[in-house]
Write an enzyme that holds these catalytic residues in place. Structure first.
Site, PDB file in Angstrom:
ATOM      1  N   ASP A  42       0.882  -1.250   0.143  1.00 55.60           N
ATOM      2  CA  ASP A  42       0.062   0.015   0.131  1.00 55.60           C
ATOM      3  C   ASP A  42       0.937   1.179  -0.046  1.00 55.60           C
ATOM      4  O   ASP A  42       1.592   1.417   0.896  1.00 55.60           O
ATOM      5  CB  ASP A  42      -0.735  -0.218   1.374  1.00 55.60           C
ATOM      6  CG  ASP A  42      -1.962  -0.805   1.286  1.00 55.60           C
ATOM      7  OD1 ASP A  42      -3.075  -0.656   0.582  1.00 55.60           O
ATOM      8  OD2 ASP A  42      -1.973  -2.138   2.016  1.00 55.60           O
ATOM      9  N   ASP A 182     -10.724  -5.307  -0.156  1.00 49.41           N
ATOM     10  CA  ASP A 182      -9.461  -5.070   0.816  1.00 49.41           C
ATOM     11  C   ASP A 182     -10.004  -4.173   2.131  1.00 49.41           C
ATOM     12  O   ASP A 182     -10.547  -3.077   1.800  1.00 49.41           O
ATOM     13  CB  ASP A 182      -8.513  -4.136  -0.049  1.00 49.41           C
ATOM     14  CG  ASP A 182      -7.352  -3.462   0.887  1.00 49.41           C
ATOM     15  OD1 ASP A 182      -7.055  -3.840   1.950  1.00 49.41           O
ATOM     16  OD2 ASP A 182      -6.520  -2.667   0.166  1.00 49.41           O
TER      17      ASP A 182
HETATM   18  C1  DX5 Z   1      -5.582   0.305   3.978  1.00 49.76           C
HETATM   19  C2  DX5 Z   1      -5.079  -0.413   2.924  1.00 49.76           C
HETATM   20  C3  DX5 Z   1      -5.261  -1.984   3.411  1.00 49.76           C
HETATM   21  C4  DX5 Z   1      -4.719  -2.389   4.671  1.00 49.76           C
HETATM   22  C5  DX5 Z   1      -5.803  -3.347   5.241  1.00 49.76           C
HETATM   23  O1  DX5 Z   1      -6.229   1.135   3.199  1.00 49.76           O
HETATM   24  O2  DX5 Z   1      -5.567  -0.375   1.857  1.00 49.76           O
HETATM   25  O3  DX5 Z   1      -4.311  -2.950   2.500  1.00 49.76           O
HETATM   26  O4  DX5 Z   1      -3.480  -2.798   4.991  1.00 49.76           O
HETATM   27  O5  DX5 Z   1      -5.536  -3.826   6.635  1.00 49.76           O
HETATM   28  P1  DX5 Z   1      -6.549  -4.659   7.162  1.00 49.76           P
HETATM   29  O6  DX5 Z   1      -6.671  -6.155   6.643  1.00 49.76           O
HETATM   30  O7  DX5 Z   1      -6.156  -4.837   8.497  1.00 49.76           O
HETATM   31  O8  DX5 Z   1      -7.975  -4.257   7.217  1.00 49.76           O
HETATM   32 ZN    ZN Z   2      -4.445  -1.904   0.248  1.00 48.76          ZN
END
Ligand code: DX5
Ligand code: ZN
Length: 233
Positions: A42, A182
């Site tokens: 990310d 996501d």
């Molecule tokens: C946040 C990112 C995600 C994040 C997801 O906006 O795009 O990829 O790391 O994390 P979790 O799975 O903890 O929601």
């Molecule tokens: Zn992400």
């Protein structure tokens, strides 16, 4: 290489954003060993999203570890004017770029640019964005990313309305376009998002914030397997 070769059916993608950055290399090796193929990376610019996250320098350090282990780097660009960064992401070892429709003036041109650089390409959309707008912008893309949180950080709760949005998206896209989800994916909801049509499942805190990363990854995989087996009975 392309998404069709990278994907082994449904893929769980650990989101590096949630990693312990003091131990990043070893955490990645543990997950490769556990069977992970695709890592989610990310990039946040402090503008499109409030958070400044990780970028090409980190990508450059981890790309050789991931590629040597047979893995792929799927880069989620939570940035304004994403197309400005494709070349740098490519040079740093990124394999695919996913950009937000809300952040890009000309998605078709951005998809073309990604192809010229021989990158995989995806289109992401936020919870407020109409599903049809995302599907319309995705012509020529490999995947569409349905956000199930407001983008910015790991550890937020899954927004249940994402399931209906994924199901709608599935009806609007050709079969060969993958749907990625996501945000807030855990053992309790991973089978459901897969059932409604998502086949690329991003998991940050449900893997990296757990004591044993390999066990956490296998627990999520097991939930998918269990759902498939139950369906068959
Ligand atoms: C946040 C990112 C995600 C994040 C997801 O906006 O795009 O990829 O790391 O994390 P979790 O799975 O903890 O929601
Ligand atoms: Zn992400």
């Amino acid at each position: 290489m392309s998404w069709h070769e990278w994907k082994r059916g449904v893929e769980i993608e650990p989101s590096i954003y949630a990693a312990d950055f003091a131990n990043l290399g070893s955490q990645i090796r543990v997950l490769l060993e556990a069977g992970v193929r695709i890592f989610h990376f990310d990039v946040g610019d402090g503008h499109f999203v409030e958070q400044i996250t990780i970028g090409p320098i980190v990508l450059e350090s981890i790309a050789p570890i991931i590629h040597d282990g047979g893995g792929i780097l799927d880069c989620h660009l939570m940035v304004s004017e994403p197309e400005r960064h494709f070349e740098q992401i490519n040079a740093a070892g990124g394999d695919s770029v996913t950009f937000h429709v809300e952040a890009c003036a000309d998605p078709a041109a951005a998809i073309r640019l990604a192809r010229e650089l021989d990158l995989g390409v995806g289109v992401a959309f936020n919870p407020e964005t109409p599903v049809e707008a995302a599907a319309a912008a995705a012509e020529g893309a490999d995947l569409v990313l349905c956000m199930s949180i407001h983008p910015g950080r790991s550890g937020q709760s899954f927004m249940p309305e994402a399931c209906a949005r994924i199901a709608e998206l599935r009806t609007l896209l050709p079969d060969y376009v993958s749907i990625q989800v996501d945000g807030g994916i855990w053992a309790a909801n991973i089978a459901e998002v897969n059932n409604v049509g998502a086949d690329l499942l991003v998991a940050g805190s449900s893997i990296f914030w757990q004591g044993d990363l390999a066990v956490a990854y296998r627990t999520l995989s097991g939930m998918l397997l269990r759902a498939t087996t139950t369906d068959r009975l």
